[in-house]
Design a protein around this motif. Structure first.
Motif, PDB file in Angstrom:
ATOM      1  N   CYS A  98     -28.695  -2.001  16.762  1.00  0.00           N
ATOM      2  CA  CYS A  98     -29.033  -0.511  16.975  1.00  0.00           C
ATOM      3  C   CYS A  98     -28.717   0.487  16.935  1.00  0.00           C
ATOM      4  CB  CYS A  98     -29.529  -0.566  18.896  1.00  0.00           C
ATOM      5  SG  CYS A  98     -30.521  -1.457  19.200  1.00  0.00           S
ATOM      6  N   GLU A  99     -27.148   0.743  17.297  1.00  0.00           N
ATOM      7  CA  GLU A  99     -26.648   1.668  16.415  1.00  0.00           C
ATOM      8  C   GLU A  99     -26.521   2.560  14.760  1.00  0.00           C
ATOM      9  OE1 GLU A  99     -21.485   2.811  17.062  1.00  0.00           O
ATOM     10  OE2 GLU A  99     -22.546   0.875  17.445  1.00  0.00           O
ATOM     11  N   ASP A 100     -26.454   0.815  14.557  1.00  0.00           N
ATOM     12  CA  ASP A 100     -26.797   1.373  12.622  1.00  0.00           C
ATOM     13  C   ASP A 100     -28.545   1.480  13.022  1.00  0.00           C
ATOM     14  OD1 ASP A 100     -26.272   0.150  10.253  1.00  0.00           O
ATOM     15  OD2 ASP A 100     -27.944  -0.837  10.051  1.00  0.00           O
ATOM     16  N   ALA A 101     -28.956   1.402  13.212  1.00  0.00           N
ATOM     17  CA  ALA A 101     -30.201   1.802  13.047  1.00  0.00           C
ATOM     18  C   ALA A 101     -30.291   3.352  13.123  1.00  0.00           C
ATOM     19  CB  ALA A 101     -31.129   0.877  13.550  1.00  0.00           C
ATOM     20  N   LEU A 102     -30.316   3.520  14.330  1.00  0.00           N
ATOM     21  CA  LEU A 102     -29.689   5.468  14.627  1.00  0.00           C
ATOM     22  C   LEU A 102     -29.337   6.107  13.295  1.00  0.00           C
ATOM     23  CD1 LEU A 102     -29.419   4.800  18.605  1.00  0.00           C
ATOM     24  CD2 LEU A 102     -31.480   5.463  17.247  1.00  0.00           C
ATOM     25  N   CYS A 103     -28.081   4.810  12.702  1.00  0.00           N
ATOM     26  CA  CYS A 103     -26.776   6.693  11.986  1.00  0.00           C
ATOM     27  C   CYS A 103     -28.085   6.285  11.348  1.00  0.00           C
ATOM     28  CB  CYS A 103     -26.279   5.265  11.868  1.00  0.00           C
ATOM     29  SG  CYS A 103     -24.535   5.334  12.514  1.00  0.00           S
TER      30      CYS A 103
ATOM     31  N   PHE B 148     -27.214  10.872  23.521  1.00  0.00           N
ATOM     32  CA  PHE B 148     -26.736   9.809  24.625  1.00  0.00           C
ATOM     33  C   PHE B 148     -25.602   8.729  23.423  1.00  0.00           C
ATOM     34  CE2 PHE B 148     -28.426   5.935  22.625  1.00  0.00           C
ATOM     35  CZ  PHE B 148     -28.682   4.956  23.768  1.00  0.00           C
ATOM     36  N   THR B 149     -25.069   8.772  22.761  1.00  0.00           N
ATOM     37  CA  THR B 149     -23.624   8.119  22.375  1.00  0.00           C
ATOM     38  C   THR B 149     -22.422   8.286  23.653  1.00  0.00           C
ATOM     39  OG1 THR B 149     -22.625  10.175  20.913  1.00  0.00           O
ATOM     40  CG2 THR B 149     -24.353   8.805  19.860  1.00  0.00           C
ATOM     41  N   ASP B 150     -22.544   9.679  24.062  1.00  0.00           N
ATOM     42  CA  ASP B 150     -22.013   9.797  25.166  1.00  0.00           C
ATOM     43  C   ASP B 150     -21.855   8.800  26.732  1.00  0.00           C
ATOM     44  OD1 ASP B 150     -19.084  11.110  25.587  1.00  0.00           O
ATOM     45  OD2 ASP B 150     -20.243  12.201  27.062  1.00  0.00           O
ATOM     46  N   LEU B 151     -22.945   8.471  26.146  1.00  0.00           N
ATOM     47  CA  LEU B 151     -23.104   8.073  27.617  1.00  0.00           C
ATOM     48  C   LEU B 151     -22.997   6.927  27.576  1.00  0.00           C
ATOM     49  CD1 LEU B 151     -26.350  10.194  28.694  1.00  0.00           C
ATOM     50  CD2 LEU B 151     -24.326  10.046  29.067  1.00  0.00           C
ATOM     51  N   HIS B 152     -23.266   5.688  26.700  1.00  0.00           N
ATOM     52  CA  HIS B 152     -23.217   4.592  26.235  1.00  0.00           C
ATOM     53  C   HIS B 152     -22.689   4.341  25.469  1.00  0.00           C
ATOM     54  CE1 HIS B 152     -26.946   4.204  28.369  1.00  0.00           C
ATOM     55  NE2 HIS B 152     -27.859   5.428  27.540  1.00  0.00           N
ATOM     56  N   LEU B 153     -21.376   4.610  24.384  1.00  0.00           N
ATOM     57  CA  LEU B 153     -20.219   3.797  24.008  1.00  0.00           C
ATOM     58  C   LEU B 153     -20.494   3.147  23.139  1.00  0.00           C
ATOM     59  CD1 LEU B 153     -18.017   2.678  27.469  1.00  0.00           C
ATOM     60  CD2 LEU B 153     -18.075   4.820  25.690  1.00  0.00           C
ATOM     61  N   THR B 154     -20.677   4.206  21.660  1.00  0.00           N
ATOM     62  CA  THR B 154     -21.291   3.884  20.900  1.00  0.00           C
ATOM     63  C   THR B 154     -20.400   5.011  19.866  1.00  0.00           C
ATOM     64  OG1 THR B 154     -23.258   5.348  20.745  1.00  0.00           O
ATOM     65  CG2 THR B 154     -23.107   3.181  21.364  1.00  0.00           C
TER      66      THR B 154
ATOM     67  N   LEU C 275     -33.411   0.095  23.408  1.00  0.00           N
ATOM     68  CA  LEU C 275     -33.404  -1.366  23.201  1.00  0.00           C
ATOM     69  C   LEU C 275     -31.383  -1.152  23.096  1.00  0.00           C
ATOM     70  CD1 LEU C 275     -34.129  -4.087  22.944  1.00  0.00           C
ATOM     71  CD2 LEU C 275     -34.125  -3.960  20.399  1.00  0.00           C
ATOM     72  N   LEU C 276     -30.894  -0.416  22.121  1.00  0.00           N
ATOM     73  CA  LEU C 276     -29.532  -0.397  23.152  1.00  0.00           C
ATOM     74  C   LEU C 276     -28.763  -0.008  24.014  1.00  0.00           C
ATOM     75  CD1 LEU C 276     -26.694   1.890  20.853  1.00  0.00           C
ATOM     76  CD2 LEU C 276     -26.592   1.945  23.147  1.00  0.00           C
ATOM     77  N   VAL C 277     -29.936   0.859  25.229  1.00  0.00           N
ATOM     78  CA  VAL C 277     -29.335   0.459  26.407  1.00  0.00           C
ATOM     79  C   VAL C 277     -30.092  -0.615  26.839  1.00  0.00           C
ATOM     80  CG1 VAL C 277     -30.366   1.901  28.727  1.00  0.00           C
ATOM     81  CG2 VAL C 277     -30.021   2.964  26.725  1.00  0.00           C
ATOM     82  N   ALA C 278     -30.413  -1.791  26.764  1.00  0.00           N
ATOM     83  CA  ALA C 278     -30.294  -2.708  27.364  1.00  0.00           C
ATOM     84  C   ALA C 278     -29.717  -3.873  26.714  1.00  0.00           C
ATOM     85  CB  ALA C 278     -31.675  -3.079  27.009  1.00  0.00           C
ATOM     86  N   ALA C 279     -29.349  -3.442  25.379  1.00  0.00           N
ATOM     87  CA  ALA C 279     -28.730  -4.498  25.091  1.00  0.00           C
ATOM     88  C   ALA C 279     -26.926  -4.248  25.711  1.00  0.00           C
ATOM     89  CB  ALA C 279     -28.604  -3.976  23.693  1.00  0.00           C
ATOM     90  N   ASP C 280     -26.658  -2.748  25.987  1.00  0.00           N
ATOM     91  CA  ASP C 280     -25.891  -2.803  26.610  1.00  0.00           C
ATOM     92  C   ASP C 280     -25.425  -3.007  28.366  1.00  0.00           C
ATOM     93  OD1 ASP C 280     -23.488  -0.949  26.932  1.00  0.00           O
ATOM     94  OD2 ASP C 280     -24.264   0.845  27.480  1.00  0.00           O
TER      95      ASP C 280
END
Length: 339
Positions: free
Chosen positions: A248-253, A267-273, A232-237
């Motif tokens: 989504c970032e908060d949930a993954l944390c 994953f974070t390096d690919l999607h700027l989180t 979902l984070l990828v789609a939101a991006d």
């Protein structure tokens, strides 16, 4: 209030207006005490009543009062024995000296033949409420816009466009998509194929993920976010939904584990989180600190995961960041090189 299926609204009192009438009455009480010199401690009079016999009082005489100079004095008190149970409030004003010593009684000529006569005027006010007016307002129901817009999406009510993904088609509303999502707004406001055909073909997103994303667009909520936070984070991006991305970032944390910490870091390096990236590095660092302190540690469990080998092979710059974080920890001078 029940009409046409509308539920009863809750009400609350906001102000009270009342009309109050005050009635004042005054009368005298006279109390004669014979053989006054034999009175000790506290003496109570018989009961007095007012003209309408609504109220009943008695007087008290105390011979153990203390004056201003700490001398022994006489004290007089008035006591309301009973009154009507009408909610009235009574205020009593007694007009007589409250503290007198025995010597003062003789000098003032108050004590005659060892008899003390006390006369006091009593004023009382009966306060009654004659009218009570309550101002009430109807409590405004909570806004249900999100739920109502969600019904448009869930029930496909009056759709004017379709979203096609993975062989599935979802009915939607251009105005709502355009109002809430910059990418859809660009599609429907400019001369693009989606505007002419009222059909949007979506690539790179699974149907269940798209459904969750559109649910967020309509309602601001993502009920299944925890089960598909990464996808979902990828789609939101992709669709520039910044709030959903941060959710989504908060949930993954909050879901970091020994097994997924390195994969989430990649994953974070690919999607700027950046926040998620920092939290993943901090998680690995905590495990390393436990390792250095010879406590029970999952650090070796981390470096044995498939993600760790992928990190070393395909993301050397991330290895550098992890190294800087780990070796910034105050530790013994001789430390084993782990990678």
């Amino acid at each position: 209030f029940k009409r046409r299926g509308i539920p009863d609204p809750a009400v609350k009192m906001t102000s009270i207006h009342c009309y109050t009438q005050c009635k004042a009455e005054r009368f005298s009480l006279t109390w004669t005490i014979t053989n006054f010199s034999f009175a000790e401690c506290c003496v109570e009079s018989s009961f007095f009543t007012n003209a309408r016999e609504q109220l009943k009082w008695s007087l008290f005489l105390s011979t153990n009062g203390v004056g201003l100079q700490n001398e022994r004095c006489l004290s007089f008190y008035i006591n309301l024995v009973s009154g009507p149970e009408t909610g009235c409030v009574f205020v009593f004003v007694c007009v007589f000296p409250l503290f007198l010593n025995s010597h003062g009684l003789f000098e003032a000529g108050i004590l005659q033949d060892d008899t003390l006569t006390l006369t006091c005027e009593v004023s009382y006010v009966c306060i009654t409420t004659l009218g009570l007016f309550q101002t009430i307002i109807v409590k405004v129901p909570e806004c249900r816009m999100a739920e109502e817009l969600g019904d448009l999406w869930d029930q496909s009510l009056l759709p004017d466009c379709s979203l096609v993904v993975g062989g599935q088609e979802f009915q939607a509303h251009k105005a709502i998509l355009a109002a809430r999502c910059p990418v859809f707004r660009a599609m429907f406001l400019h001369d693009m194929k989606e505007r002419r055909t009222n059909c949007v073909e979506i690539q790179g997103v699974e149907p269940e993920v798209l459904k969750e994303l559109v649910t967020f667009i309509y309602t601001g909520k993502a009920p299944n976010l925890q089960d598909m936070a990464t996808e979902l984070l990828v789609a939101a991006d992709m669709y520039l939904l910044e709030r959903l991305k941060r959710m989504c970032e908060d949930a993954l944390c909050r879901s970091l584990t020994v097994e997924n910490a390195v994969e989430i870091l990649i994953f974070t390096d690919l999607h700027l989180t950046p926040d998620l990236k920092e939290e993943a590095i901090t998680f690995i660092k905590r495990c390393f600190i436990l390792f250095l302190s010879f406590s029970f540690s999952h650090f070796f469990d981390i470096i044995e995961t498939p993600g760790w080998e992928s990190l070393r092979t395909n993301h050397p710059h991330l290895i550098g960041e992890v190294n800087r974080a780990l070796f910034s920890v105050g530790a013994p001078a001789k430390r084993p090189r782990l990678f």
